[in-house]
Structure formats: structure tokens, C-alpha cells
Design an enzyme around this catalytic site. Structure first.
Site, PDB file in Angstrom:
ATOM      1  N   ASP A  23       0.863  -1.176   0.000  1.00 23.40           N
ATOM      2  CA  ASP A  23       0.000   0.000   0.000  1.00 23.40           C
ATOM      3  C   ASP A  23       0.912   1.244   0.000  1.00 23.40           C
ATOM      4  O   ASP A  23       2.094   1.158   0.348  1.00 23.40           O
ATOM      5  CB  ASP A  23      -0.870  -0.031   1.263  1.00 23.40           C
ATOM      6  CG  ASP A  23      -1.669   1.243   1.452  1.00 23.40           C
ATOM      7  OD1 ASP A  23      -2.363   1.658   0.508  1.00 23.40           O
ATOM      8  OD2 ASP A  23      -1.586   1.843   2.555  1.00 23.40           O
ATOM      9  N   ASP A  25      -0.341   5.205   0.730  1.00 23.45           N
ATOM     10  CA  ASP A  25      -0.649   6.228   1.744  1.00 23.45           C
ATOM     11  C   ASP A  25      -0.691   5.629   3.155  1.00 23.45           C
ATOM     12  O   ASP A  25      -1.433   4.690   3.418  1.00 23.45           O
ATOM     13  CB  ASP A  25      -1.993   6.902   1.447  1.00 23.45           C
ATOM     14  CG  ASP A  25      -1.930   7.754   0.187  1.00 23.45           C
ATOM     15  OD1 ASP A  25      -0.822   7.991  -0.320  1.00 23.45           O
ATOM     16  OD2 ASP A  25      -3.003   8.179  -0.288  1.00 23.45           O
ATOM     17  N   ASP A 229      -1.845  -0.466   5.989  1.00 23.71           N
ATOM     18  CA  ASP A 229      -2.143   0.153   7.292  1.00 23.71           C
ATOM     19  C   ASP A 229      -3.631   0.232   7.619  1.00 23.71           C
ATOM     20  O   ASP A 229      -3.980   0.647   8.723  1.00 23.71           O
ATOM     21  CB  ASP A 229      -1.554   1.576   7.349  1.00 23.71           C
ATOM     22  CG  ASP A 229      -2.283   2.535   6.429  1.00 23.71           C
ATOM     23  OD1 ASP A 229      -2.516   2.169   5.250  1.00 23.71           O
ATOM     24  OD2 ASP A 229      -2.654   3.630   6.880  1.00 23.71           O
TER      25      ASP A 229
END
Ligand SMILES: [Mg+2]
Length: 287
Positions: A23, A25, A229
Site C-alpha cells: 500500500d 498512503d 495500514d
């Protein structure tokens, strides 16, 4: 076989090659500054060991093209939450397609075209209160996202998903999502925005497809490390062999069921660096 060789079973069962799927961001990129500088040591180590680092993100192809130039990365990447995999021409033998785009990439679509999403959303606007990226002027998009003008322009170039700002209550949101499901779409909450995309598009399916493409290319099944996240990374993390949950001070870590789950201590790119360095140490990759 000598006794000496028998003491080294790894000679006959070599370690699988590694693939890192990540991922962006809040994971490889800092939540606020979008910087990846704290991850540079681990990125350089992966590059030196020819370990692909594959972004798997809600971002668009236009955003990724700019970012991979900054990263010096020419590996495949996944855009719009698993809606499409963009592959370098070297993957052509593994694909039926002989077509590449003007930038030399071959796009493997898993999601649906944006037009179809707009057709489903149009009647829902009368019942539910939301607005979309494509409703906004560039100035409004900049105000909503805090992106620079160039980055906001790239974020607008969506082909397979719409990002919307939900203004209605939670009950309405649940019935909106049920409507999307029955129309062959689904919704994912990523940060402040709700992404609407094809039901087949998800970061986990994209990871499975990449594992298979590399299996064909390398002649052996890779060991996949995935990093994320947020809740919209769970499908990707659960499809990995080693899932790395990067700490995010803005929300608790998502619950993940994978063969191995590692939680970073530090957030964002510092957590990325810390966990990848430790894993590469453990897996015997030169430092
Ligand atoms: Mg994230």
C-alpha cells in the site's frame, strides 16, 4: 550426496524468491507529507537483491507513473484498489494480450469502467447525500484533499473507480452499499473517501494474480510480503504469505488473518523500513 550436503536441506529446497506488495498512503508514504524517504534504505536493499516492490493502491495510473519515477521503480503496479494491474512489456509472454499502451505498459483490468459506475450512481443521488471527485472542479478537489494542483489533476484521472465524500448518516450508508452490491459494485472506505468500484476489483485478488504471473515468469511460487495500514488493505494482507501491518496513529490496526502477521512499531515509511529490514535479515537477503 555427502553428509555435509545433508546438513544443508536449503540446498535442495532453495528459499522461494520474494515479492513485496505494498500500500502507499500511510504505509510506504507518510500519512501527511507523502514522503517515502524513511524507507529508502530498505527500498535500496530490495532493489539490490532484485526483489520487486509492487505498489497496490487506491491511486490512479497517472499518480503512479509520477511516483514510480520518483522512486526509480519499474516494477508492475496495481491501481484504483485492485481495479487494474499495469505490467511492463517483459510480462507479455505471460499474457494473452499483445497490446501495450503508449507508455509501454500492458494493463490487465480486474474492475469495471467508470461509465458503468456512474450509471449505477446516478439514480442513487436522489436518495443519498454524497459528492464525487468527478463532480468537483480542480480547486474543490485541492481543497478536499490538500493535494498539489499537479497531484490533484493526476488523482482525477480515474478510470475504474469513483471516490466519494459521504454526507449522509451510517444507516443510509449501509443501504447505499447494499444497492451497490446488487448492481455488481462494491464500496471501500479508504481514509476520508469511500471508493466505489467493480465487485471483482480488490487488492487481494490483484495480489493473487501477481503471484501467478511471477510463478509463470520465475518457474516457482514466490513468497509474498504485503504491507498495509488500513481496512482496505485487509484482503491484500490476508492473501500474502507474510502480512505486515504498518502502525497508523490515526486508527487502530486492522485485524488480519494470514500465515504470519507482523506489526510495525513505527508508522508509515519508518515502519516500512524497520519491518522490511528485519524480514530481509531473517530471510538471508544481503544487507
Ligand atoms: Mg493506506
Amino acid at each position: 550426496m555427502t553428509d555435509n550436503q545433508e546438513l544443508h536441506p536449503s540446498d535442495t529446497h532453495p528459499q522461494p524468491r520474494l515479492l513485496i506488495v505494498t500500500d502507499l498512503d500511510g504505509t510506504l508514504l507518510d500519512h501527511h507529507s507523502y514522503s517515502f524517504s524513511a524507507a529508502l534504505p530498505a527500498l535500496a536493499r530490495a532493489a539490490a537483491a532484485a526483489i520487486p516492490v509492487i505498489p497496490n493502491t487506491s491511486k490512479t495510473r497517472a499518480e503512479l507513473l509520477a511516483l514510480r519515477r520518483a522512486l526509480g521503480n519499474d516494477d508492475p503496479f496495481v491501481v484504483e484498489n485492485g481495479s487494474a494491474i499495469c505490467l511492463p512489456a517483459a510480462f507479455r509472454p505471460q499474457l494473452d494480450s499483445t497490446r501495450s499502451d503508449s507508455d509501454g505498459l500492458i494493463e490487465l483490468r480486474l474492475g469495471v469502467e467508470l461509465e458503468r459506475i456512474h450509471t449505477v450512481l446516478a439514480p442513487l443521488r436522489e436518495r443519498f447525500d454524497f459528492s464525487c471527485f468527478s463532480d468537483w472542479t480542480l480547486e474543490e478537489l485541492i481543497a478536499h484533499t490538500g493535494l498539489s494542483p499537479a497531484a490533484a489533476q493526476a488523482a482525477r484521472e480515474r478510470r475504474y473507480s469513483e471516490a466519494l465524500l459521504w454526507r449522509d448518516d451510517a444507516g443510509a450508508r449501509a443501504s447505499f452499499i447494499a444497492r451497490l452490491d446488487s448492481a455488481g459494485l462494491h464500496a471501500l472506505q479508504g481514509g476520508r473517501f469511500l471508493s466505489v468500484l467493480g465487485a471483482e476489483a480488490d487488492k487481494g485478488r490483484a495480489l493473487q494474480r501477481l503471484r501467478e504471473l511471477y510463478r509463470q515468469r520465475w518457474g516457482s511460487v514466490p513468497c509474498v510480503i504485503a504491507l498495509g495500514d488500513s481496512g482496505n488493505d485487509v484482503a491484500m494482507l490476508e492473501a500474502a504469505d507474510i502480512a505486515v501491518v504498518i502502525a497508523n496513529p490515526h486508527h487502530p490496526p486492522p485485524t488480519v488473518a494470514a500465515p504470519e502477521v507482523i506489526y510495525s512499531r513505527q508508522p508509515g515509511p519508518a515502519g516500512w523500513n524497520e519491518t522490511i529490514q528485519a524480514l530481509l535479515d531473517r530471510l538471508g537477503v544481503p544487507g
